[in-house]
Design a protein around this motif. Sequence first.
Motif, PDB file in Angstrom:
ATOM      1  N   UNK A 185     -12.933  17.736  -7.662  1.00  0.00           N
ATOM      2  CA  UNK A 185     -13.233  16.651  -6.731  1.00  0.00           C
ATOM      3  C   UNK A 185     -14.727  16.537  -6.464  1.00  0.00           C
ATOM      4  N   UNK A 186     -15.169  15.312  -6.202  1.00  0.00           N
ATOM      5  CA  UNK A 186     -16.516  15.095  -5.676  1.00  0.00           C
ATOM      6  C   UNK A 186     -16.431  15.222  -4.164  1.00  0.00           C
ATOM      7  N   UNK A 187     -17.034  16.272  -3.624  1.00  0.00           N
ATOM      8  CA  UNK A 187     -16.876  16.595  -2.196  1.00  0.00           C
ATOM      9  C   UNK A 187     -18.164  16.317  -1.428  1.00  0.00           C
ATOM     10  N   UNK A 188     -17.999  15.874  -0.185  1.00  0.00           N
ATOM     11  CA  UNK A 188     -19.144  15.666   0.703  1.00  0.00           C
ATOM     12  C   UNK A 188     -19.235  16.806   1.708  1.00  0.00           C
ATOM     13  N   UNK A 189     -18.519  17.889   1.454  1.00  0.00           N
ATOM     14  CA  UNK A 189     -18.485  19.028   2.358  1.00  0.00           C
ATOM     15  C   UNK A 189     -18.565  20.317   1.542  1.00  0.00           C
ATOM     16  N   UNK A 190     -18.845  21.413   2.234  1.00  0.00           N
ATOM     17  CA  UNK A 190     -18.927  22.717   1.585  1.00  0.00           C
ATOM     18  C   UNK A 190     -17.582  23.422   1.711  1.00  0.00           C
ATOM     19  N   UNK A 191     -16.997  23.796   0.581  1.00  0.00           N
ATOM     20  CA  UNK A 191     -15.695  24.453   0.573  1.00  0.00           C
ATOM     21  C   UNK A 191     -15.830  25.851   0.002  1.00  0.00           C
ATOM     22  N   UNK A 192     -15.453  26.844   0.816  1.00  0.00           N
ATOM     23  CA  UNK A 192     -15.558  28.244   0.419  1.00  0.00           C
ATOM     24  C   UNK A 192     -14.165  28.829   0.223  1.00  0.00           C
TER      25      UNK A 192
END
Length: 348
Positions: A185-192
Amino acid sequence: MKIEDFLIDENKSLLEAMSQLENAARKVLFVTKKGQFVAALTDGDVRRWILKKGSLDAKVKELANYKPKYLNESEKDKAKEYLKQNFIEGVPIVDEDHNIISIIIWNDEKVEKKNILNIPVVIMAGGLGTRLYPYTKILPKPLIPVGEIPIVEHIINRFVKNGCSEFYLILNYKKNMIKAYFNDLDKVYQLNYIDETKLLGTGGGLSLLKGKITSTFILSNCDILIDEDYQKILNFHKKQGNFITMICSMKRIRIPYGVVEISETGEIEVMKEKPEISVFVNTGMYVVDGRVVVEIQEDREMGFPDIIEKYRNQGEKIGIFPISENSWLDMGQLDELEIMRKRLEKDE
């Protein structure tokens, strides 16, 4: 919306008011007595009543504010400034007989100011999802689609709309499938991604966040959606001085039997045919002090309710933020999953 959508009779029940507040544009209702405007009722009034252990069977007149703010028809042009000065969501405009002729609601500029909830969000996404078998034999629960996208993406998107950008997914069961989906996905958030090597429960998994989170954060299960103002929840948590705030939903349960109450002498005192009771239940979403992560024991399986009980016994303040039944969507069981799907399709 029509004026009638904001009006409620003072003899209506608290439960009816909570349901109607869900549909009101800015969480305010105007109370009438024999058709005439007499009081105001906000979601804050309902919340304070509940937290003071007021009866869930109460009438609106028991908790409404009978000294409401309003403006006369000649003052209508001052309404927006009046709302701003008094920090209220809406104000009725009344005629000389005190009948409401219009309602001025704060404009969308105020909605934008909500998007400042920049705190970490932890999502428990590692469980086996046994209640959703056989779906979860193929897909991990976080990836079960609700409409066009998986449930966990719905959850993240709602937090993003409220200003959150830092997310932690605690993973275990079929974790590589979840990573593969989000990596694409193109994300606008940081996913850990936080990997469990063994199942640690809804509480124990937080130990894997040591060194990553030290401040207040939101904890959520991966199978729920909460329709509420998240900034309001955080402000409430801070104002109350809570160590942990549990978001609790009203739940009406119909008992499918005739219920009998007996007297001390063993005689029938009351008979109720399939009564309905109202209770508050844990939704699986919390606002949590960062000390929980710092102090939690490592590599130990535990539920988050165990953590709550530990700190409650230590004297920390554990509170609840009550929401209505319609504000909570839970897909933990197959029948609830279908309800969630239909609700989201309707909202979209």
